[in-house]
Design a protein around this motif. Structure first.
Motif, PDB file in Angstrom:
ATOM      1  N   SER A 129       0.826  -1.198   0.000  1.00  0.00           N
ATOM      2  CA  SER A 129       0.000   0.000   0.000  1.00  0.00           C
ATOM      3  C   SER A 129       0.865   1.254   0.000  1.00  0.00           C
ATOM      4  O   SER A 129       0.651   2.175  -0.807  1.00  0.00           O
ATOM      5  N   HIS A 130       1.858   1.291   0.858  1.00  0.00           N
ATOM      6  CA  HIS A 130       2.690   2.478   0.951  1.00  0.00           C
ATOM      7  C   HIS A 130       3.636   2.625  -0.238  1.00  0.00           C
ATOM      8  O   HIS A 130       4.058   3.739  -0.559  1.00  0.00           O
ATOM      9  N   ALA A 131       3.958   1.524  -0.907  1.00  0.00           N
ATOM     10  CA  ALA A 131       4.721   1.626  -2.160  1.00  0.00           C
ATOM     11  C   ALA A 131       3.880   2.365  -3.204  1.00  0.00           C
ATOM     12  O   ALA A 131       4.408   3.164  -3.983  1.00  0.00           O
ATOM     13  N   PHE A 182      -3.509   8.699 -10.351  1.00  0.00           N
ATOM     14  CA  PHE A 182      -4.880   8.368  -9.942  1.00  0.00           C
ATOM     15  C   PHE A 182      -4.998   6.886  -9.619  1.00  0.00           C
ATOM     16  O   PHE A 182      -5.564   6.506  -8.593  1.00  0.00           O
ATOM     17  N   TRP A 183      -4.413   6.042 -10.498  1.00  0.00           N
ATOM     18  CA  TRP A 183      -4.438   4.590 -10.245  1.00  0.00           C
ATOM     19  C   TRP A 183      -3.701   4.265  -8.946  1.00  0.00           C
ATOM     20  O   TRP A 183      -4.183   3.471  -8.134  1.00  0.00           O
ATOM     21  N   LEU A 206      -5.293   3.467  -1.354  1.00  0.00           N
ATOM     22  CA  LEU A 206      -6.427   3.532  -0.433  1.00  0.00           C
ATOM     23  C   LEU A 206      -7.110   2.175  -0.297  1.00  0.00           C
ATOM     24  O   LEU A 206      -7.518   1.777   0.798  1.00  0.00           O
ATOM     25  N   PHE A 207      -7.234   1.446  -1.422  1.00  0.00           N
ATOM     26  CA  PHE A 207      -7.865   0.132  -1.360  1.00  0.00           C
ATOM     27  C   PHE A 207      -7.062  -0.819  -0.485  1.00  0.00           C
ATOM     28  O   PHE A 207      -7.615  -1.483   0.398  1.00  0.00           O
ATOM     29  N   LEU A 208      -5.755  -0.928  -0.721  1.00  0.00           N
ATOM     30  CA  LEU A 208      -4.926  -1.867   0.034  1.00  0.00           C
ATOM     31  C   LEU A 208      -4.900  -1.517   1.516  1.00  0.00           C
ATOM     32  O   LEU A 208      -4.963  -2.390   2.372  1.00  0.00           O
ATOM     33  N   LEU A 209      -4.825  -0.222   1.820  1.00  0.00           N
ATOM     34  CA  LEU A 209      -4.813   0.214   3.213  1.00  0.00           C
ATOM     35  C   LEU A 209      -6.136  -0.113   3.906  1.00  0.00           C
ATOM     36  O   LEU A 209      -6.157  -0.679   5.000  1.00  0.00           O
TER      37      LEU A 209
END
Ligand code: ZN
Length: 134
Positions: free
Chosen positions: A23-25, A68-69, A75-78
């Motif tokens: 997510s942070h990557a 944007f992607w 946000l999804f992974l987090l």
């Protein structure tokens, strides 16, 4: 990697750690896109040849699209990692993240897990489709 597969292969805590790192990557990629966007605006000039202007506009569009992607993926992974982590506490003995996967219910989008400490079993709701299609 899906939730059930990730827990089976690495254990819950490693799966969670990997989701947060991934997510942070994506957040880092978003930052690079913002820098690329600002740099593109900086070098854009109406006095430059048309080819240069078009290549800068293409660079701006690429930075916006990839950024944007990356933001959506971040946000999804987090949110997914937090959603699953909130359900990873055993209701009986309060152990956190000490799980074994029992089964995967694709229809209800849940993963059946069992506490490694006390053997209590419960389903973890996986909004990402029990790891399918990610
Ligand atoms: Zn337990």
């Amino acid at each position: 990697m899906g939730l059930a597969e990730g827990i089976r292969k690495h254990g819950f805590r490693k799966w969670y750690e990997r989701e947060l790192l991934q997510s942070h990557a994506h957040m880092l990629l978003l930052l690079f896109c913002a820098i690329g966007l600002l740099g593109s605006f900086e070098v854009f000039s109406r006095k430059a040849p048309l080819v240069d202007q078009l290549s800068i506009v293409a660079s701006i569009l690429a930075c916006v699209a990839v950024g944007f992607w990356a933001m959506r993926r971040y946000l999804f992974l987090l949110a997914h990692a937090e959603h699953v982590a909130n359900q990873a506490v055993c209701a009986q003995c309060k152990a956190y993240g000490r799980l074994d996967v029992l089964n995967v219910d694709v229809g209800r989008q849940s993963v059946g897990v069992r506490c490694q400490r006390c053997g209590h079993a419960w389903p973890i709701e996986d909004e990402a489709g029990a790891g399918a299609g990610r």
